[in-house]
Design an enzyme around this catalytic site. Structure first.
Site, PDB file in Angstrom:
ATOM      1  N   ASP A 207       0.814  -1.211   0.000  1.00  0.00           N
ATOM      2  CA  ASP A 207       0.000   0.000   0.000  1.00  0.00           C
ATOM      3  C   ASP A 207       0.847   1.259   0.000  1.00  0.00           C
ATOM      4  O   ASP A 207       0.363   2.341  -0.324  1.00  0.00           O
ATOM      5  CB  ASP A 207      -0.927  -0.003   1.218  1.00  0.00           C
ATOM      6  CG  ASP A 207      -1.959   1.104   1.178  1.00  0.00           C
ATOM      7  OD1 ASP A 207      -2.624   1.261   0.138  1.00  0.00           O
ATOM      8  OD2 ASP A 207      -2.099   1.826   2.180  1.00  0.00           O
TER       9      ASP A 207
ATOM     10  N   SER B 182      -7.099   5.437  -0.566  1.00  0.00           N
ATOM     11  CA  SER B 182      -7.492   4.196  -1.223  1.00  0.00           C
ATOM     12  C   SER B 182      -8.965   3.912  -1.022  1.00  0.00           C
ATOM     13  O   SER B 182      -9.528   4.155   0.055  1.00  0.00           O
ATOM     14  CB  SER B 182      -6.657   3.040  -0.671  1.00  0.00           C
ATOM     15  OG  SER B 182      -7.133   1.803  -1.145  1.00  0.00           O
TER      16      SER B 182
ATOM     17  N   GLN C 141      -5.292  -1.647  -6.948  1.00  0.00           N
ATOM     18  CA  GLN C 141      -5.900  -0.695  -6.028  1.00  0.00           C
ATOM     19  C   GLN C 141      -6.568   0.426  -6.814  1.00  0.00           C
ATOM     20  O   GLN C 141      -6.063   0.853  -7.854  1.00  0.00           O
ATOM     21  CB  GLN C 141      -4.847  -0.106  -5.088  1.00  0.00           C
ATOM     22  CG  GLN C 141      -5.394   0.820  -4.013  1.00  0.00           C
ATOM     23  CD  GLN C 141      -4.295   1.353  -3.107  1.00  0.00           C
ATOM     24  OE1 GLN C 141      -3.824   2.469  -3.285  1.00  0.00           O
ATOM     25  NE2 GLN C 141      -3.868   0.551  -2.136  1.00  0.00           N
TER      26      GLN C 141
END
Length: 237
Positions: free
Chosen positions: A151, A172, A222
């Site tokens: 991430d 996100s 993502q």
């Protein structure tokens, strides 16, 4: 597959787990995290018993310099801070990044020039690993650490063609991961990131975590919200 919104670190989290499917080879569990009576996070996790198959292939790992030949993110920032012409607000921003206690070692393969706002191809390559020693423990531990690593700086790949804009808000929306082969999260892995699309205040990024021996260990995807100031920023010098 994860979907989440901002939570409150001061409030306990209630987790609801649903046994969505339990089969002979594959099982699925759905998890909902709740705060203040509302879901802030949902996760769907799939599990499979180890099985062999003649149907197997993978992409080829990019040819890049080994991590030993590259500077860490901290060393790169220190180089930028030594420039006496660096604008004060960018100096404060870099000092803020430098002060963050990020438990990841990061070595960008082709670090972007901080003094240039020219558009770049939406692709990045990093050598990454968890700081410290994790060891030969349960593979689930390494998967959890890899989820954290994946991430970091991932969504920022979508901003490389738009470096002239200042970020107002970036977060996100959802994050998916597929684990293909065993790996050690405390060993160097190459993180290959690319953004095939951005628009409508959203950006899509895809990533691959490669072991040093060329084995594709993890694939990631993502989508996130990206809001920028409409007026392009001025030079950082």
């Amino acid at each position: 597959h994860l979907f989440f919104v901002l939570g409150d670190p001061k409030v306990p989290v209630l987790y609801e787990v649903e046994r969505t499917r339990t089969g002979k080879s594959f099982s699925v569990r759905s998890v909902k995290a709740i705060q203040h009576g509302k879901p802030i996070f949902t996760c769907q996790a799939s599990f499979q018993l180890s099985q062999g198959s003649p149907v197997q292939h993978q992409f080829t790992m990019p040819a890049v310099p080994p991590p030993e030949e590259l500077l860490t993110q901290e060393e790169l920032i220190q180089k930028f801070l030594q420039n006496p012409n660096l604008a004060e607000r960018y100096r404060k921003h870099l000092n803020k990044i430098q002060a963050e206690d990020v438990p990841i070692d990061i070595k960008p393969v082709n670090p972007p020039d901080i003094f240039c706002s020219e558009p770049q191809e939406p692709k990045q390559l990093f050598w990454v690993r968890a700081r410290g020693y994790i060891g030969e423990t349960d593979m689930k531990v390494h998967c959890c650490v890899a989820a954290y690593i994946s991430d970091y700086a991932f969504l920022g790949t979508a901003l490389l063609p738009h470096r002239q804009y200042r970020i107002k808000f970036m977060v996100s929306l959802d994050h998916s991961m597929w684990f293909h082969a065993p790996f050690r999260a405390d060993h160097w892995m190459l993180y290959e990131c690319e953004s095939p699309w951005a628009g409508g205040c959203r950006g899509l990024v895809q990533g691959r975590l490669w072991r040093r021996d060329g084995v594709l260990a993890v694939t990631c995807a993502q989508e996130g919200v990206i809001r920028v100031e409409q007026t392009p920023t001025q030079s950082k010098l």
